[in-house]
Design an enzyme around this catalytic site. Structure first.
Site, PDB file in Angstrom:
ATOM      1  N   ARG A  68       0.860  -1.202   0.000  1.00  0.00           N
ATOM      2  CA  ARG A  68       0.000   0.000   0.000  1.00  0.00           C
ATOM      3  C   ARG A  68       0.889   1.244   0.000  1.00  0.00           C
ATOM      4  O   ARG A  68       1.700   1.429   0.897  1.00  0.00           O
ATOM      5  CB  ARG A  68      -0.903  -0.009   1.224  1.00  0.00           C
ATOM      6  CG  ARG A  68      -1.800   1.207   1.305  1.00  0.00           C
ATOM      7  CD  ARG A  68      -2.602   1.237   2.580  1.00  0.00           C
ATOM      8  NE  ARG A  68      -3.706   0.293   2.579  1.00  0.00           N
ATOM      9  CZ  ARG A  68      -4.390  -0.065   3.667  1.00  0.00           C
ATOM     10  NH1 ARG A  68      -4.059   0.435   4.844  1.00  0.00           N
ATOM     11  NH2 ARG A  68      -5.384  -0.921   3.596  1.00  0.00           N
ATOM     12  N   ARG A 182      -4.299   3.142  17.379  1.00  0.00           N
ATOM     13  CA  ARG A 182      -5.062   2.498  16.305  1.00  0.00           C
ATOM     14  C   ARG A 182      -4.803   3.258  15.017  1.00  0.00           C
ATOM     15  O   ARG A 182      -4.107   4.276  15.008  1.00  0.00           O
ATOM     16  CB  ARG A 182      -6.556   2.580  16.681  1.00  0.00           C
ATOM     17  CG  ARG A 182      -7.488   1.475  16.195  1.00  0.00           C
ATOM     18  CD  ARG A 182      -7.058   0.106  16.509  1.00  0.00           C
ATOM     19  NE  ARG A 182      -8.134  -0.841  16.281  1.00  0.00           N
ATOM     20  CZ  ARG A 182      -8.371  -1.477  15.141  1.00  0.00           C
ATOM     21  NH1 ARG A 182      -7.613  -1.257  14.084  1.00  0.00           N
ATOM     22  NH2 ARG A 182      -9.362  -2.346  15.051  1.00  0.00           N
ATOM     23  N   LYS A 183      -5.428   2.844  13.908  1.00  0.00           N
ATOM     24  CA  LYS A 183      -5.312   3.588  12.647  1.00  0.00           C
ATOM     25  C   LYS A 183      -5.899   4.993  12.789  1.00  0.00           C
ATOM     26  O   LYS A 183      -6.657   5.266  13.726  1.00  0.00           O
ATOM     27  CB  LYS A 183      -6.006   2.823  11.520  1.00  0.00           C
ATOM     28  CG  LYS A 183      -7.508   2.832  11.629  1.00  0.00           C
ATOM     29  CD  LYS A 183      -8.202   2.063  10.515  1.00  0.00           C
ATOM     30  CE  LYS A 183      -8.070   2.723   9.169  1.00  0.00           C
ATOM     31  NZ  LYS A 183      -9.053   2.141   8.183  1.00  0.00           N
ATOM     32  N   GLY A 436     -16.822  -6.084   1.980  1.00  0.00           N
ATOM     33  CA  GLY A 436     -16.822  -7.528   2.224  1.00  0.00           C
ATOM     34  C   GLY A 436     -17.024  -7.961   3.654  1.00  0.00           C
ATOM     35  O   GLY A 436     -17.230  -9.146   3.925  1.00  0.00           O
ATOM     36  N   CYS A 441     -14.515  -0.949   4.717  1.00  0.00           N
ATOM     37  CA  CYS A 441     -13.541  -0.234   3.878  1.00  0.00           C
ATOM     38  C   CYS A 441     -14.202   0.331   2.620  1.00  0.00           C
ATOM     39  O   CYS A 441     -13.758   1.333   2.073  1.00  0.00           O
ATOM     40  CB  CYS A 441     -12.417  -1.173   3.470  1.00  0.00           C
ATOM     41  SG  CYS A 441     -11.607  -1.975   4.862  1.00  0.00           S
ATOM     42  N   GLY A 442     -15.257  -0.318   2.137  1.00  0.00           N
ATOM     43  CA  GLY A 442     -15.976   0.150   0.943  1.00  0.00           C
ATOM     44  C   GLY A 442     -17.037   1.185   1.282  1.00  0.00           C
ATOM     45  O   GLY A 442     -17.826   1.560   0.423  1.00  0.00           O
TER      46      GLY A 442
HETATM   47 FE1  SRM Z   1      -9.678  -0.844   5.321  1.00  0.00          FE
HETATM   48  C1  SRM Z   1      -8.466  -3.196   7.434  1.00  0.00           C
HETATM   49  C2  SRM Z   1      -8.515  -2.522   2.686  1.00  0.00           C
HETATM   50  C3  SRM Z   1     -10.201   1.884   3.413  1.00  0.00           C
HETATM   51  C4  SRM Z   1     -11.698   0.415   7.760  1.00  0.00           C
HETATM   52  N1  SRM Z   1      -8.604  -2.538   5.125  1.00  0.00           N
HETATM   53  C5  SRM Z   1      -8.173  -3.341   6.126  1.00  0.00           C
HETATM   54  C6  SRM Z   1      -7.218  -4.410   5.592  1.00  0.00           C
HETATM   55  C7  SRM Z   1      -5.820  -3.873   5.759  1.00  0.00           C
HETATM   56  C8  SRM Z   1      -7.369  -5.751   6.330  1.00  0.00           C
HETATM   57  C9  SRM Z   1      -6.330  -6.762   5.929  1.00  0.00           C
HETATM   58  O1  SRM Z   1      -5.229  -6.762   6.512  1.00  0.00           O
HETATM   59  O2  SRM Z   1      -6.595  -7.544   5.049  1.00  0.00           O
HETATM   60  C10 SRM Z   1      -7.691  -4.476   4.108  1.00  0.00           C
HETATM   61  C11 SRM Z   1      -6.634  -4.887   3.099  1.00  0.00           C
HETATM   62  C12 SRM Z   1      -7.265  -5.772   2.029  1.00  0.00           C
HETATM   63  C13 SRM Z   1      -6.474  -5.797   0.766  1.00  0.00           C
HETATM   64  O3  SRM Z   1      -5.714  -6.759   0.541  1.00  0.00           O
HETATM   65  O4  SRM Z   1      -6.652  -4.891  -0.028  1.00  0.00           O
HETATM   66  C14 SRM Z   1      -8.280  -3.094   3.933  1.00  0.00           C
HETATM   67  N2  SRM Z   1      -9.298  -0.373   3.437  1.00  0.00           N
HETATM   68  C15 SRM Z   1      -8.915  -1.231   2.461  1.00  0.00           C
HETATM   69  C16 SRM Z   1      -8.994  -0.602   1.097  1.00  0.00           C
HETATM   70  C17 SRM Z   1      -7.925  -1.119   0.120  1.00  0.00           C
HETATM   71  C18 SRM Z   1     -10.402  -0.832   0.509  1.00  0.00           C
HETATM   72  C19 SRM Z   1     -10.506  -0.558  -0.962  1.00  0.00           C
HETATM   73  O5  SRM Z   1     -10.730  -1.512  -1.698  1.00  0.00           O
HETATM   74  O6  SRM Z   1     -10.347   0.594  -1.378  1.00  0.00           O
HETATM   75  C20 SRM Z   1      -8.869   0.877   1.493  1.00  0.00           C
HETATM   76  C21 SRM Z   1      -7.435   1.320   1.584  1.00  0.00           C
HETATM   77  C22 SRM Z   1      -7.327   2.798   1.874  1.00  0.00           C
HETATM   78  C23 SRM Z   1      -5.907   3.281   1.854  1.00  0.00           C
HETATM   79  O7  SRM Z   1      -5.429   3.589   0.741  1.00  0.00           O
HETATM   80  O8  SRM Z   1      -5.282   3.365   2.918  1.00  0.00           O
HETATM   81  C24 SRM Z   1      -9.485   0.834   2.885  1.00  0.00           C
HETATM   82  N3  SRM Z   1     -10.690   0.879   5.572  1.00  0.00           N
HETATM   83  C25 SRM Z   1     -10.866   1.836   4.620  1.00  0.00           C
HETATM   84  C26 SRM Z   1     -11.876   2.758   5.048  1.00  0.00           C
HETATM   85  C27 SRM Z   1     -12.454   3.898   4.192  1.00  0.00           C
HETATM   86  C28 SRM Z   1     -11.835   5.215   4.414  1.00  0.00           C
HETATM   87  O9  SRM Z   1     -10.750   5.356   5.009  1.00  0.00           O
HETATM   88  O10 SRM Z   1     -12.461   6.171   3.978  1.00  0.00           O
HETATM   89  C29 SRM Z   1     -12.310   2.335   6.292  1.00  0.00           C
HETATM   90  C30 SRM Z   1     -13.430   2.947   7.149  1.00  0.00           C
HETATM   91  C31 SRM Z   1     -13.021   4.268   7.680  1.00  0.00           C
HETATM   92  C32 SRM Z   1     -12.232   4.180   8.958  1.00  0.00           C
HETATM   93  O11 SRM Z   1     -11.142   3.627   8.947  1.00  0.00           O
HETATM   94  O12 SRM Z   1     -12.700   4.696   9.970  1.00  0.00           O
HETATM   95  C33 SRM Z   1     -11.551   1.157   6.604  1.00  0.00           C
HETATM   96  N4  SRM Z   1      -9.999  -1.289   7.287  1.00  0.00           N
HETATM   97  C34 SRM Z   1     -10.921  -0.690   8.086  1.00  0.00           C
HETATM   98  C35 SRM Z   1     -10.948  -1.381   9.346  1.00  0.00           C
HETATM   99  C36 SRM Z   1     -11.841  -1.034  10.578  1.00  0.00           C
HETATM  100  C37 SRM Z   1     -11.117  -0.060  11.432  1.00  0.00           C
HETATM  101  C38 SRM Z   1     -11.562  -0.064  12.874  1.00  0.00           C
HETATM  102  O13 SRM Z   1     -11.369   0.975  13.531  1.00  0.00           O
HETATM  103  O14 SRM Z   1     -12.031  -1.079  13.359  1.00  0.00           O
HETATM  104  C39 SRM Z   1     -10.018  -2.433   9.250  1.00  0.00           C
HETATM  105  C40 SRM Z   1      -9.671  -3.475  10.328  1.00  0.00           C
HETATM  106  C41 SRM Z   1      -8.712  -2.960  11.356  1.00  0.00           C
HETATM  107  O15 SRM Z   1      -8.099  -1.897  11.212  1.00  0.00           O
HETATM  108  O16 SRM Z   1      -8.584  -3.657  12.368  1.00  0.00           O
HETATM  109  C42 SRM Z   1      -9.447  -2.348   7.943  1.00  0.00           C
HETATM  110 FE1  SF4 Z   2     -13.496  -6.218   5.098  1.00  0.00          FE
HETATM  111 FE2  SF4 Z   2     -11.972  -4.160   4.380  1.00  0.00          FE
HETATM  112 FE3  SF4 Z   2     -11.303  -6.642   3.687  1.00  0.00          FE
HETATM  113 FE4  SF4 Z   2     -13.364  -5.422   2.513  1.00  0.00          FE
HETATM  114  S1  SF4 Z   2     -11.185  -4.863   2.384  1.00  0.00           S
HETATM  115  S2  SF4 Z   2     -13.335  -7.511   3.247  1.00  0.00           S
HETATM  116  S3  SF4 Z   2     -14.247  -4.327   4.272  1.00  0.00           S
HETATM  117  S4  SF4 Z   2     -11.377  -5.756   5.767  1.00  0.00           S
END
Ligand code: SRM
Ligand code: SF4
Length: 517
Positions: A68, A182-183, A436, A441-442
């Site tokens: 990333r 956290r993030k 998913g 994240c979506g």
């Molecule tokens: Fe996300 C975790 C993908 C935007 C909330 N997110 C993850 C992980 C890293 C989990 C993992 O290790 O597999 C996903 C990686 C999957 C992969 O292989 O791609 C992942 N998040 C994404 C992306 C790629 C979704 C997408 O298809 O666009 C986005 C990457 C953004 C970036 O460039 O950094 C992405 N994630 C978001 C957003 C949307 C936003 O930021 O506007 C959110 C909700 C907003 C927020 O964070 O408040 C989001 N992601 C999460 C969470 C829940 C956070 C929490 O506080 O619980 C997780 C799980 C965690 O952090 O424990 C997570």
């Molecule tokens: Fe869940 Fe984020 Fe993975 Fe989508 S990319 S399946 S919302 S953790």
């Protein structure tokens, strides 16, 4: 230099391993990891600490990592896109890239043995992936047409870069901010349409004039998680652009030093704001800043509906256009990346912009070149005028690569939208977001129709399904949607969506004869 976080030896397993060894420490071990290979690596280094460098072990595809990046304000040059295309190209079918919901890129198929070389190439091209995962600040989002838009109030590009440089020490890594509870998400809007989804960021800056001076009202605490989703709330603070970096730094230090760490489900910034109360949180930030904050301007300048920027638009620079391309669910392959880079070179100013809707923009195209650009074969797939559901479709990674996923998302989303578009006609786009799992994240809560993956039982079998969200509004007066139907098996979803589109979004069934002709 800002101090680092106090080590915590109690609390959850994440706090323990962070206290044992900072995530950033693996930066100096990359050559060793490359030599021993992913199977021989210490599991905590491999599965967790590497995320501090933006390298994600994928249990779904072991040995093929995701990388990333950080692209402040979602801007990338053609040369950088070319370099990233070359990186994924060497992985053949395993190599691809995704535009993310934070205006960013993720690369797929990465082998650990190549990472030292990839990092050298990123650095040579002026890119970094540092601190883009785990308990770090994510990509800093800004208005995607900053500097191009005739109606913009502030060009956010430089500020996004400055905030990133402060957090990452110019991309080298900054131990002051590598151990947050956290993030953390930061967005800066300089436009009137809230292009960054300010309301879902831990800190958001939104344009507002105070006594005739331009600056930003500040929102704090927005986030989504599996257990709780909250829109950001006003900090009752206004800052001029020159104070944005300092305010981010002060809030991050307060969060780092006082944020809750015992339970990771209760560690995002909003939980600290709840604990302290908004006034005391604000006072703590002022104490850290060593000055009082001006109170918020009475009104902000977010006055428009959100614009998706797909299509052909005049820039503020006379004679130039920006061209917004729809990239289906953000997925790119190496040839697409080379083509985008070439098109940006040939027709534009060698720059590509990304949006939080997972699309791309070619900027600075002379009017006289637009017609030829529209004839490019790539634009058959990356259209400037996609059909209304396709146009507004967003999808997270889903089961293809993400181990949290409860369902497959991207391919299913594209197929279902095509089927619905064959049956229905629309007077305007309907924003459908797939995600998913409950991590969201979506961003299903910002969508007209949000689909959140879950497992459902039907006829004694466990199937992939969704909870349906509705009522999310974006742009001016944005607010989060809520769950309206639970546990719909994906195999039964299409007729339900069809009905929702007809009842709530004025979709019209296309007569069968016409649909088949
Ligand atoms: Fe996300 C975790 C993908 C935007 C909330 N997110 C993850 C992980 C890293 C989990 C993992 O290790 O597999 C996903 C990686 C999957 C992969 O292989 O791609 C992942 N998040 C994404 C992306 C790629 C979704 C997408 O298809 O666009 C986005 C990457 C953004 C970036 O460039 O950094 C992405 N994630 C978001 C957003 C949307 C936003 O930021 O506007 C959110 C909700 C907003 C927020 O964070 O408040 C989001 N992601 C999460 C969470 C829940 C956070 C929490 O506080 O619980 C997780 C799980 C965690 O952090 O424990 C997570
Ligand atoms: Fe869940 Fe984020 Fe993975 Fe989508 S990319 S399946 S919302 S953790």
């Amino acid at each position: 230099m800002t101090q680092t976080a106090e080590p915590q030896t109690s609390g959850n397993k994440f706090e323990k391993f962070k206290a044992e060894k900072d995530g950033l420490a693996v930066k100096s071990e990359l050559d060793r990891f490359a030599a021993i290979g992913w199977e021989a690596m210490d599991e905590t280094d491999r599965d967790h600490r590497l995320k501090w460098l933006g390298i994600f072990f994928r249990p779904v595809t072991p040995g093929k990592f995701m990388m990333r990046l950080r692209l402040p304000n979602g801007i990338i040059t053609s040369n950088q896109m070319q370099v990233l295309g070359e990186i994924v190209q060497r992985y053949g079918e395993d190599g691809s890239a995704d535009i993310t919901t934070r205006q960013n890129l993720q690369l797929r198929g990465i082998r650990i043995e190549d990472v030292p070389d990839i990092f050298r190439r990123l650095k040579d091209a002026g890119m970094t992936s540092i601190q883009s995962g785990m308990d770090n600040v994510r990509n800093i989002t800004g208005s995607p047409v900053a500097g191009l838009d005739g109606d913009e109030l502030y060009d956010t590009r430089e500020l996004c870069r400055q905030v990133q440089d402060m957090i990452t020490n110019g991309g080298e890594g900054n131990p002051a901010f590598t151990n947050l509870p956290r993030k953390f998400n930061i967005a800066i809007a300089g436009c009137r349409d809230n292009s960054v989804h300010a309301e879902i960021n831990d800190i958001a800056f939104i344009p507002a004039y105070k006594d005739g001076t331009f600056g930003f009202n500040v929102l704090v605490g927005g986030f989504f998680s599996a257990k709780r989703c909250e829109a950001a709330i006003p900090l009752n603070a206004w800052v001029p652009p020159s104070e944005v970096v300092d305010l981010c730094q002060a809030i991050l230090i307060v969060y780092r030093d006082r944020g809750l760490r015992a339970n990771r489900q209760k560690s995002r910034l909003m939980w600290l704001i709840d604990e302290l109360g908004l006034d005391q949180f604000r006072s703590a930030v002022e104490k850290q800043l060593d000055r009082t904050l001006a109170t918020a301007a009475p009104k902000d300048e977010i006055l428009w509906e959100k614009r998706d920027r797909i299509g052909i638009y005049a820039q503020k620079q006379p004679g130039l256009k920006y061209i917004g391309l729809h990239i289906p669910v953000g997925r790119l392959h190496a040839p697409d990346m080379f083509d985008l880079a070439r098109i940006a070179d040939v027709y534009g100013s060698s720059e590509i912009r990304l949006t939080v809707e997972q699309n791309a923009i070619i900027s600075n195209v002379p009017e006289s070149r637009v017609e030829t650009l529209l004839q490019e074969p790539l634009l058959q797939r990356f259209s400037t005028a996609p059909a209304p559901l396709t146009r507004a479709l967003v999808s997270c990674t889903g089961a293809q690569f993400c181990n949290f996923a409860l369902i497959e998302t991207k391919n299913r989303a594209v197929e279902m939208i095509k089927e619905l578009e064959a049956e229905l006609s629309f007077s305007k786009p309907v924003r459908i977001h797939w995600t998913g799992c409950p991590n969201s994240c979506g961003q299903p809560q910002v969508a007209d129709i949000g689909l959140l993956g879950t497992k459902v039982r039907k006829n004694g079998k466990t199937l992939e399904g969704v909870d349906i969200y509705m009522g999310g509004t974006v742009g001016k007066d944005a607010h989060l949607g809520s769950c309206v139907q639970k546990s719909i098996p994906c195999e039964d979803l299409k007729p339900i969506l069809r009905q929702l589109l007809i009842e709530h979004f004025h979709a019209q069934p296309i007569p069968v004869l016409m649909a088949n002709s």
